[in-house]
Motif scaffolding. Structure first.
Motif, PDB file in Angstrom:
ATOM      1  N   LEU A  88       0.856  -1.173   0.000  1.00 30.36           N
ATOM      2  CA  LEU A  88       0.000   0.000   0.000  1.00 30.36           C
ATOM      3  C   LEU A  88       0.899   1.231   0.000  1.00 30.36           C
ATOM      4  O   LEU A  88       1.773   1.368   0.852  1.00 30.36           O
ATOM      5  CB  LEU A  88      -0.890   0.014   1.249  1.00 30.36           C
ATOM      6  CG  LEU A  88      -1.663   1.314   1.531  1.00 30.36           C
ATOM      7  CD1 LEU A  88      -2.741   1.534   0.478  1.00 30.36           C
ATOM      8  CD2 LEU A  88      -2.263   1.277   2.933  1.00 30.36           C
ATOM      9  N   ILE A 134       0.944   5.305   0.285  1.00 27.73           N
ATOM     10  CA  ILE A 134       0.173   6.475   0.693  1.00 27.73           C
ATOM     11  C   ILE A 134       0.924   7.722   0.251  1.00 27.73           C
ATOM     12  O   ILE A 134       2.016   8.000   0.745  1.00 27.73           O
ATOM     13  CB  ILE A 134      -0.026   6.506   2.224  1.00 27.73           C
ATOM     14  CG1 ILE A 134      -0.692   5.217   2.714  1.00 27.73           C
ATOM     15  CG2 ILE A 134      -0.847   7.727   2.637  1.00 27.73           C
ATOM     16  CD1 ILE A 134      -0.829   5.128   4.228  1.00 27.73           C
ATOM     17  N   ILE A 192      -5.248   0.632   5.772  1.00 28.68           N
ATOM     18  CA  ILE A 192      -5.582   2.029   5.443  1.00 28.68           C
ATOM     19  C   ILE A 192      -6.138   2.746   6.670  1.00 28.68           C
ATOM     20  O   ILE A 192      -5.714   3.848   7.023  1.00 28.68           O
ATOM     21  CB  ILE A 192      -6.592   2.084   4.279  1.00 28.68           C
ATOM     22  CG1 ILE A 192      -5.928   1.652   2.966  1.00 28.68           C
ATOM     23  CG2 ILE A 192      -7.166   3.494   4.133  1.00 28.68           C
ATOM     24  CD1 ILE A 192      -6.904   1.479   1.817  1.00 28.68           C
ATOM     25  N   VAL A 236      -3.761   5.755   8.065  1.00 32.36           N
ATOM     26  CA  VAL A 236      -4.213   7.139   7.845  1.00 32.36           C
ATOM     27  C   VAL A 236      -4.402   7.850   9.181  1.00 32.36           C
ATOM     28  O   VAL A 236      -4.185   9.059   9.292  1.00 32.36           O
ATOM     29  CB  VAL A 236      -5.509   7.164   6.996  1.00 32.36           C
ATOM     30  CG1 VAL A 236      -6.126   8.555   6.981  1.00 32.36           C
ATOM     31  CG2 VAL A 236      -5.210   6.705   5.572  1.00 32.36           C
ATOM     32  N   TRP A 272      -7.084  12.127   6.990  1.00 33.13           N
ATOM     33  CA  TRP A 272      -7.468  12.092   5.573  1.00 33.13           C
ATOM     34  C   TRP A 272      -7.167  13.396   4.856  1.00 33.13           C
ATOM     35  O   TRP A 272      -6.920  13.410   3.652  1.00 33.13           O
ATOM     36  CB  TRP A 272      -8.958  11.746   5.442  1.00 33.13           C
ATOM     37  CG  TRP A 272      -9.230  10.280   5.560  1.00 33.13           C
ATOM     38  CD1 TRP A 272      -9.800   9.625   6.607  1.00 33.13           C
ATOM     39  CD2 TRP A 272      -8.914   9.269   4.591  1.00 33.13           C
ATOM     40  NE1 TRP A 272      -9.861   8.271   6.359  1.00 33.13           N
ATOM     41  CE2 TRP A 272      -9.331   8.027   5.128  1.00 33.13           C
ATOM     42  CE3 TRP A 272      -8.325   9.296   3.323  1.00 33.13           C
ATOM     43  CZ2 TRP A 272      -9.170   6.827   4.442  1.00 33.13           C
ATOM     44  CZ3 TRP A 272      -8.168   8.100   2.634  1.00 33.13           C
ATOM     45  CH2 TRP A 272      -8.588   6.887   3.199  1.00 33.13           C
ATOM     46  N   LEU A 279      -3.972   6.981  -2.685  1.00 30.84           N
ATOM     47  CA  LEU A 279      -3.590   5.647  -2.219  1.00 30.84           C
ATOM     48  C   LEU A 279      -3.428   4.746  -3.432  1.00 30.84           C
ATOM     49  O   LEU A 279      -4.223   4.813  -4.382  1.00 30.84           O
ATOM     50  CB  LEU A 279      -4.658   5.058  -1.292  1.00 30.84           C
ATOM     51  CG  LEU A 279      -5.010   5.835  -0.021  1.00 30.84           C
ATOM     52  CD1 LEU A 279      -6.201   5.175   0.673  1.00 30.84           C
ATOM     53  CD2 LEU A 279      -3.814   5.888   0.926  1.00 30.84           C
TER      54      LEU A 279
END
Length: 245
Positions: free
Chosen positions: A37, A39, A204, A208, A215, A221
């Motif tokens: 993942l 970010i 996530i 986050v 956010w 993402l």
């Protein structure tokens, strides 16, 4: 703010297909791929680099003590702590720990760049006595950080080392690199698509929450493997520049 579950599922399915095509092209390849993942942040966080990772719980562990080879870094003095740790691991038959390395040996036997690179490639996961974690970035060099294989901390001051190793294997980790993006291992290609999706969503949510402004600090993402393109699963328009009157 919510990520679209269907978009995550589509990205996971595409990566599973990509990995499957790769495996068919390499007849001798039996290794599973890791899904990452990524970010992307709106701004580089104004916080110092931190080499101690943040633990991110996921419902389906990427590693287990049965399917992973762990290298454990321990505190020692002239090799004595290293010998005691090896003895404890052997006597208690701790699953997962394939090698124990004391800091003194890390400074001597693994001094060269090539030795560090080989060590990095030899094990799935690296764990370290949390007391020695601050000393490791300089001793390990760049290979570990490029491959996102920085050691994760374990508490070895108690008796139950096996529980600490198991706990380390059952989570994933967020490392603050000091840049404008974060990369987290979230799943294995050998896991089902549903397990991968559940892991991604859990990661996530937890990650986050650690981002400055949460956010509001996230630009996008992505999901990817080491060799695939980055597949977007969430994206917002860039913030409008502030007008100067």
């Amino acid at each position: 703010m919510a990520v679209n579950d269907g978009q995550v599922a589509k990205a996971v399915a595409a990566l599973h297909k990509f990995v499957g095509n790769q495996e068919r092209g390499l007849l001798d390849s039996a290794e599973e791929e890791l899904l990452h993942l990524v970010i992307a942040l709106k701004k580089i966080p104004q916080k110092p680099r931190n080499d101690k990772p943040i633990r991110i719980p996921i419902p389906h562990p990427i590693y287990t003590t049965e399917n992973v080879e762990v290298c454990l870094f321990v505190k020692d003095h002239k090799g004595e702590g290293h010998k005691a740790a090896k003895s404890k691991v052997r006597e208690e038959r701790m699953a997962g720990i394939a090698k124990v390395v004391g800091l003194s040996k890390l400074r001597t036997k693994y001094e060269s760049h090539e030795a560090k690179r080989q060590l990095c490639n030899s094990y799935d996961l690296f764990a370290a006595d949390e007391r020695v974690l601050p000393s490791l970035p300089k001793l390990l060099g760049k290979s570990f950080f490029k491959k996102k294989k920085q050691p994760v901390p374990v508490r070895l001051t108690g008796k139950d080392w096996a529980a600490q190793i198991r706990k380390a294997c059952e989570a994933t980790y967020l490392f603050w690199s000091g840049g404008n993006s974060l990369t987290i291992k979230v799943a294995r290609s050998g896991q089902t698509q549903q397990q991968c999706v559940e892991n991604v969503l859990a990661a996530i949510k937890a990650a986050v929450d650690k981002v400055p402004r949460k956010w509001d600090g996230v630009q996008a993402l992505f999901l990817k493997t080491a060799d695939s393109v980055s597949l977007p699963i969430y994206q917002v328009l860039p913030d409008a520049p502030t007008k100067i009157e």
